[in-house]
Design an enzyme around this catalytic site. Structure first.
Site, PDB file in Angstrom:
ATOM      1  N   SER A  57      47.035  72.061 146.866  1.00 34.93           N
ATOM      2  CA  SER A  57      46.523  72.611 145.616  1.00 34.93           C
ATOM      3  C   SER A  57      47.292  73.869 145.254  1.00 34.93           C
ATOM      4  CB  SER A  57      45.047  72.949 145.808  1.00 34.93           C
ATOM      5  OG  SER A  57      44.594  73.793 144.773  1.00 34.93           O
TER       6      SER A  57
ATOM      7  N   TYR B 154      38.035  76.862 151.108  1.00 32.18           N
ATOM      8  CA  TYR B 154      38.629  75.592 150.664  1.00 32.18           C
ATOM      9  C   TYR B 154      40.151  75.721 150.606  1.00 32.18           C
ATOM     10  CZ  TYR B 154      40.734  72.665 147.083  1.00 32.18           C
ATOM     11  OH  TYR B 154      41.609  71.873 146.403  1.00 32.18           O
TER      12      TYR B 154
ATOM     13  N   LYS C  21      43.574  74.056 152.910  1.00 29.16           N
ATOM     14  CA  LYS C  21      44.806  73.445 152.382  1.00 29.16           C
ATOM     15  C   LYS C  21      46.028  74.142 152.981  1.00 29.16           C
ATOM     16  CE  LYS C  21      42.949  70.401 149.624  1.00 29.16           C
ATOM     17  NZ  LYS C  21      42.967  68.995 150.016  1.00 29.16           N
TER      18      LYS C  21
END
Ligand code: UD1
Length: 338
Positions: free
Chosen positions: A126, A150, A154
């Site tokens: 992302s 989150y 990643k």
């Protein structure tokens, strides 16, 4: 012989659109999903759209016994790994859940891939890994940092993949850094319709348009941007899906690890999105300006040059088409549920 791809999280928003394009390109697919954020109908919708069949396993990617069974039966050539939790706010409240799930699924998958000598991997990362970028547009070699668990999952996984490739360069890895995917399949059969109150802008706008929610809250109009509201690089989910097809071609062609921005290179403000949505769908979206949302940055958009040079990927669909398809999906879903 056509290549066989394992798609984890293949019934999610981005996964389902990617499955359609891969099937249309002639790949064989095996899909695994636990429906934790999707539904079984998506499997039949993908088959209906593509008029092609594929093998589906309902289960958790953490389950190594299941993964071994899949690899033993299916002779997988490459993997696209979408499965993972993705709600930023929830990750701040329940970090352990996010670290456990996103890291465990990926480690289990990579370990079983190694056991079966399947070393071609496409990973859903992302633009969140760029943190608050020091300049724009964002290039792949910009410094990386994150602002929530989150995003950190990643970034950690990107690091794991880099270490793995360094240890064994027979791996072939494409890390795809998504900007803001919106829109839906033009058929209206696949799209994004989160339960409850959406966190992201487009699903929220759609629910205001359908009168499920009263008014859009615009988070701040005092950013240093064209009209003071946040600027993002919105990319049609069908374009994003095509980015995965290009990435799969790349991992088959060349053994290397590389990161690619998947965005359009264009930044739109929140108010521009509202206007585009109103114009595309001939519908009013009432809004009011409220406080900034904590953790938000002013502006974020990609330099898409590297993905074009290396993958031959270029996003083609414009903002009105994104707005039209997003709304069309909800209208079709409503009609089906009547
Ligand atoms: C968010 C995540 C990002 C994740 C991405 C996935 C945060 C801080 N970031 O990105 O890590 O990869 O989703 O799609 O959550 N906005 C409003 N009103 C709303 C909702 C959003 O004004 O009700 C504004 C936001 O302030 C922002 C823009 O719309 O300026 C886009 O927001 P959103 O769709 O949530 O995406 P990101 O925050 O860019």
């Amino acid at each position: 012989m056509s290549k066989k791809i394992l798609v984890t999280g293949g019934t999610g928003f981005i996964g389902s659109h990617t499955c359609c394009l891969l099937l249309e390109e002639g790949y064989e697919l095996v899909v695994i999903d636990d429906f934790s954020n999707s539904s079984p109908e998506v499997v039949s919708k993908i088959k209906e759209i593509t008029k092609r069949d594929f093998k589906f396993y309902e289960g958790d990617v953490k389950d190594k016994a299941l993964l071994r069974k899949i690899f033993k039966t299916e002779k997988i050539d490459a993997v696209i790994h979408f499965a993972g939790y993705k709600a930023v706010g929830e990750s701040v409240k329940e970090p352990l859940k996010y670290y456990r799930n996103n890291l465990d699924t990926t480690l289990s998958l990579l370990e079983v891939m190694e056991e079966f000598q399947c070393k071609k991997f496409v990973f859903s990362s992302s633009a969140t890994v760029y943190g608050s970028p020091k300049s724009l547009p964002i290039k792949e070699d910009f410094p990386l940092s994150t602002t929530n668990p989150y995003g950190t999952t990643k970034l950690i996984i990107e690091g794991i993949l880099k270490d793995l490739y360094q240890a064994d360069p027979t791996w072939s890895v494409a890390i795809l850094r998504y900007f803001n995917p919106i829109g839906a399949h033009p058929s209206g059969l696949l799209g994004e319709n989160p339960n409850g109150i959406p966190n992201n802008l487009m699903p929220y706008i759609v629910k205001v348009a359908t009168k499920e929610l009263e008014i859009l809250n615009v988070f701040g109009d005092d950013y240093d941007t064209k009209d003071g509201t946040g600027v993002r690089d919105y990319i049609h989910v069908m374009d994003l899906a095509m980015g995965h097809v290009k990435a799969i071609e790349k991992v088959f062609k060349e053994n290397k690890l590389d990161c690619y921005n998947l965005g359009t290179g264009e930044g739109y403000s929140v108010l521009e999105i509202v206007q585009a949505f109103e114009k595309a769908n001939h519908i009013q979206v009432p809004y009011r300006i409220v406080e900034r949302r904590s953790g938000d940055i002013a502006a974020c958009y990609a330099d898409p040059t590297y993905a074009y040079e290396e993958l031959g990927f270029k996003a083609e669909k414009g903002i009105e088409e994104m707005c039209r398809d997003a709304y069309h999906y909800i209208e079709v879903s409503k009609q089906e549920n009547k």
